[in-house]
Motif scaffolding. Structure first.
Motif, PDB file in Angstrom:
ATOM      1  N   GLU A   1      -0.658  -9.632  -1.312  1.00  0.00           N
ATOM      2  CA  GLU A   1      -1.507  -8.796  -0.675  1.00  0.00           C
ATOM      3  C   GLU A   1      -2.160  -8.300   0.503  1.00  0.00           C
ATOM      4  O   GLU A   1      -2.480  -7.570   1.152  1.00  0.00           O
ATOM      5  CB  GLU A   1      -3.106  -9.154  -1.060  1.00  0.00           C
ATOM      6  N   ARG A   2      -2.079  -9.194   1.522  1.00  0.00           N
ATOM      7  CA  ARG A   2      -2.460  -9.119   2.777  1.00  0.00           C
ATOM      8  C   ARG A   2      -1.673  -8.411   3.594  1.00  0.00           C
ATOM      9  O   ARG A   2      -1.491  -7.587   4.295  1.00  0.00           O
ATOM     10  CB  ARG A   2      -2.593 -10.485   3.848  1.00  0.00           C
ATOM     11  N   TRP A   3       0.017  -8.643   3.274  1.00  0.00           N
ATOM     12  CA  TRP A   3       0.666  -7.259   3.368  1.00  0.00           C
ATOM     13  C   TRP A   3       0.705  -5.706   2.994  1.00  0.00           C
ATOM     14  O   TRP A   3       0.637  -5.342   3.786  1.00  0.00           O
ATOM     15  CB  TRP A   3       2.331  -7.886   3.390  1.00  0.00           C
ATOM     16  N   CYS A   4       0.149  -5.640   1.910  1.00  0.00           N
ATOM     17  CA  CYS A   4      -0.145  -4.492   1.990  1.00  0.00           C
ATOM     18  C   CYS A   4      -1.353  -3.830   2.210  1.00  0.00           C
ATOM     19  O   CYS A   4      -0.719  -3.034   3.118  1.00  0.00           O
ATOM     20  CB  CYS A   4      -0.692  -3.796  -0.269  1.00  0.00           C
ATOM     21  N   ASP A   5      -2.434  -4.718   2.654  1.00  0.00           N
ATOM     22  CA  ASP A   5      -3.489  -4.270   3.118  1.00  0.00           C
ATOM     23  C   ASP A   5      -2.625  -3.704   5.142  1.00  0.00           C
ATOM     24  O   ASP A   5      -3.571  -3.200   5.303  1.00  0.00           O
ATOM     25  CB  ASP A   5      -4.744  -5.068   3.420  1.00  0.00           C
ATOM     26  N   ALA A   6      -2.337  -5.586   5.394  1.00  0.00           N
ATOM     27  CA  ALA A   6      -1.886  -5.181   7.030  1.00  0.00           C
ATOM     28  C   ALA A   6      -0.883  -3.453   6.826  1.00  0.00           C
ATOM     29  O   ALA A   6      -0.764  -2.774   7.762  1.00  0.00           O
ATOM     30  CB  ALA A   6      -0.943  -5.905   7.490  1.00  0.00           C
TER      31      ALA A   6
ATOM     32  N   ALA B   1      -2.970   3.710  10.818  1.00  0.00           N
ATOM     33  CA  ALA B   1      -3.703   3.374  12.125  1.00  0.00           C
ATOM     34  C   ALA B   1      -2.460   4.098  13.252  1.00  0.00           C
ATOM     35  O   ALA B   1      -3.124   4.992  14.039  1.00  0.00           O
ATOM     36  CB  ALA B   1      -3.715   2.474  13.412  1.00  0.00           C
ATOM     37  N   LYS B   2      -1.621   4.483  12.662  1.00  0.00           N
ATOM     38  CA  LYS B   2      -0.488   4.761  13.961  1.00  0.00           C
ATOM     39  C   LYS B   2      -0.571   6.852  13.597  1.00  0.00           C
ATOM     40  O   LYS B   2       0.211   7.036  13.585  1.00  0.00           O
ATOM     41  CB  LYS B   2       0.842   4.814  13.570  1.00  0.00           C
ATOM     42  N   GLY B   3      -1.711   7.236  12.052  1.00  0.00           N
ATOM     43  CA  GLY B   3      -1.151   8.585  11.840  1.00  0.00           C
ATOM     44  C   GLY B   3      -0.785   8.427  10.572  1.00  0.00           C
ATOM     45  O   GLY B   3      -0.506   9.916  10.659  1.00  0.00           O
ATOM     46  N   LEU B   4       0.035   7.767   9.968  1.00  0.00           N
ATOM     47  CA  LEU B   4       1.174   8.120   9.194  1.00  0.00           C
ATOM     48  C   LEU B   4       0.757   8.637   7.895  1.00  0.00           C
ATOM     49  O   LEU B   4       1.142   8.438   6.605  1.00  0.00           O
ATOM     50  CB  LEU B   4       2.333   7.088   8.809  1.00  0.00           C
ATOM     51  N   ALA B   5      -0.522   8.096   7.555  1.00  0.00           N
ATOM     52  CA  ALA B   5      -1.231   7.333   6.310  1.00  0.00           C
ATOM     53  C   ALA B   5      -2.800   8.023   6.639  1.00  0.00           C
ATOM     54  O   ALA B   5      -2.933   7.901   7.277  1.00  0.00           O
ATOM     55  CB  ALA B   5      -0.937   6.625   5.442  1.00  0.00           C
ATOM     56  N   SER B   6      -2.972   8.610   5.625  1.00  0.00           N
ATOM     57  CA  SER B   6      -5.101   8.225   5.911  1.00  0.00           C
ATOM     58  C   SER B   6      -5.620   7.861   4.469  1.00  0.00           C
ATOM     59  O   SER B   6      -5.505   7.518   3.435  1.00  0.00           O
ATOM     60  CB  SER B   6      -5.284   9.502   4.875  1.00  0.00           C
ATOM     61  N   HIS B   7      -6.603   7.032   4.452  1.00  0.00           N
ATOM     62  CA  HIS B   7      -7.415   6.242   3.493  1.00  0.00           C
ATOM     63  C   HIS B   7      -8.165   7.599   2.185  1.00  0.00           C
ATOM     64  O   HIS B   7      -7.080   6.652   1.517  1.00  0.00           O
ATOM     65  CB  HIS B   7      -8.993   6.601   3.873  1.00  0.00           C
ATOM     66  N   ASP B   8      -7.661   8.366   2.136  1.00  0.00           N
ATOM     67  CA  ASP B   8      -8.034   9.400   1.605  1.00  0.00           C
ATOM     68  C   ASP B   8      -6.343   9.587   0.745  1.00  0.00           C
ATOM     69  O   ASP B   8      -6.095   9.744  -0.335  1.00  0.00           O
ATOM     70  CB  ASP B   8      -8.469  10.518   1.326  1.00  0.00           C
ATOM     71  N   GLY B   9      -5.914   9.459   1.509  1.00  0.00           N
ATOM     72  CA  GLY B   9      -4.225   9.795   1.165  1.00  0.00           C
ATOM     73  C   GLY B   9      -3.714   8.382  -0.022  1.00  0.00           C
ATOM     74  O   GLY B   9      -2.919   8.841  -1.037  1.00  0.00           O
ATOM     75  N   VAL B  10      -4.153   7.468   0.698  1.00  0.00           N
ATOM     76  CA  VAL B  10      -3.577   6.260  -0.283  1.00  0.00           C
ATOM     77  C   VAL B  10      -4.436   5.991  -1.112  1.00  0.00           C
ATOM     78  O   VAL B  10      -4.697   5.272  -2.090  1.00  0.00           O
ATOM     79  CB  VAL B  10      -4.270   5.288   1.174  1.00  0.00           C
ATOM     80  N   ASP B  11      -5.812   6.579  -0.698  1.00  0.00           N
ATOM     81  CA  ASP B  11      -6.703   6.010  -2.473  1.00  0.00           C
ATOM     82  C   ASP B  11      -6.823   6.703  -3.441  1.00  0.00           C
ATOM     83  O   ASP B  11      -6.291   6.868  -4.547  1.00  0.00           O
ATOM     84  CB  ASP B  11      -8.082   6.136  -2.283  1.00  0.00           C
ATOM     85  N   ALA B  12      -6.261   8.061  -3.074  1.00  0.00           N
ATOM     86  CA  ALA B  12      -5.334   9.176  -3.991  1.00  0.00           C
ATOM     87  C   ALA B  12      -3.981   9.006  -5.168  1.00  0.00           C
ATOM     88  O   ALA B  12      -3.958   9.408  -6.046  1.00  0.00           O
ATOM     89  CB  ALA B  12      -5.133  10.884  -3.459  1.00  0.00           C
ATOM     90  N   LEU B  13      -3.353   8.310  -4.187  1.00  0.00           N
ATOM     91  CA  LEU B  13      -2.379   7.688  -4.279  1.00  0.00           C
ATOM     92  C   LEU B  13      -2.483   6.659  -5.381  1.00  0.00           C
ATOM     93  O   LEU B  13      -1.530   6.641  -6.565  1.00  0.00           O
ATOM     94  CB  LEU B  13      -0.786   7.315  -3.283  1.00  0.00           C
ATOM     95  N   ALA B  14      -2.865   5.579  -4.968  1.00  0.00           N
ATOM     96  CA  ALA B  14      -3.708   4.160  -5.759  1.00  0.00           C
ATOM     97  C   ALA B  14      -3.982   5.186  -7.588  1.00  0.00           C
ATOM     98  O   ALA B  14      -3.569   4.798  -8.443  1.00  0.00           O
ATOM     99  CB  ALA B  14      -4.489   3.556  -5.224  1.00  0.00           C
ATOM    100  N   ALA B  15      -4.823   6.116  -7.367  1.00  0.00           N
ATOM    101  CA  ALA B  15      -5.831   6.218  -8.451  1.00  0.00           C
ATOM    102  C   ALA B  15      -4.603   7.089  -9.230  1.00  0.00           C
ATOM    103  O   ALA B  15      -4.307   6.964 -10.271  1.00  0.00           O
ATOM    104  CB  ALA B  15      -6.765   7.662  -7.946  1.00  0.00           C
ATOM    105  N   SER B  16      -3.601   7.573  -8.443  1.00  0.00           N
ATOM    106  CA  SER B  16      -2.756   8.900  -9.521  1.00  0.00           C
ATOM    107  C   SER B  16      -1.541   7.473 -10.449  1.00  0.00           C
ATOM    108  O   SER B  16      -1.621   7.367 -11.816  1.00  0.00           O
ATOM    109  CB  SER B  16      -1.934   9.437  -8.964  1.00  0.00           C
TER     110      SER B  16
END
Length: 120
Positions: A68-73, A80-95
């Motif tokens: 789980e820490r691997w996933c979080d990291a 941080a590298k601009g390859l994903a966003s919090h909103d994008g990750v949250d939306a995909l998880a909800a999907s």
């Protein structure tokens, strides 16, 4: 390749995975590192920070939440590298959650099973 000092649960010299998703996130991190998305040092720092944060917050000290820490990291490093966003990750998880809820028991969960998924 992962840094030689990256701690990985092992059994008989090889990595140990309790669930298929753990092997998948492991392989994903290795591939992203091999492709130069981030360095071994960046990965070690990101994973170490997540483990320290989890322990400070009262998380598992027995290593049972290691992947789980691997996933979080990975999530935080890609953001941080601009390859994903919090909103994008949250939306995909909800999907994925909606897809799981809409999938009959015993059949593979597929993102296209999300009833709110937009096509195109």
């Amino acid at each position: 390749m992962l840094a030689g000092d990256t701690p990985i649960p092992r059994d008989g010299g090889g990595p140990v995975f309790a669930e298929p998703w753990q092997a998948m996130v492991f392989a994903l991190v290795v591939q992203l590192q091999e492709r130069g998305v981030f360095t071994a040092e960046e990965w070690a720092q990101a994973l170490g920070a997540e483990i320290r944060e989890a322990i400070a917050a009262g998380g598992c000290r027995d290593g049972s939440d290691y992947y789980e820490r691997w996933c979080d990291a990975l999530e935080h490093l890609l953001i941080a590298k601009g390859l994903a966003s919090h909103d994008g990750v949250d939306a995909l998880a909800a999907s994925w959650v909606r897809a799981a809820e809409a999938t009959p028991h015993g059949t593979p969960i597929r993102l296209e099973n999300d009833p709110q998924r937009r096509i195109g």
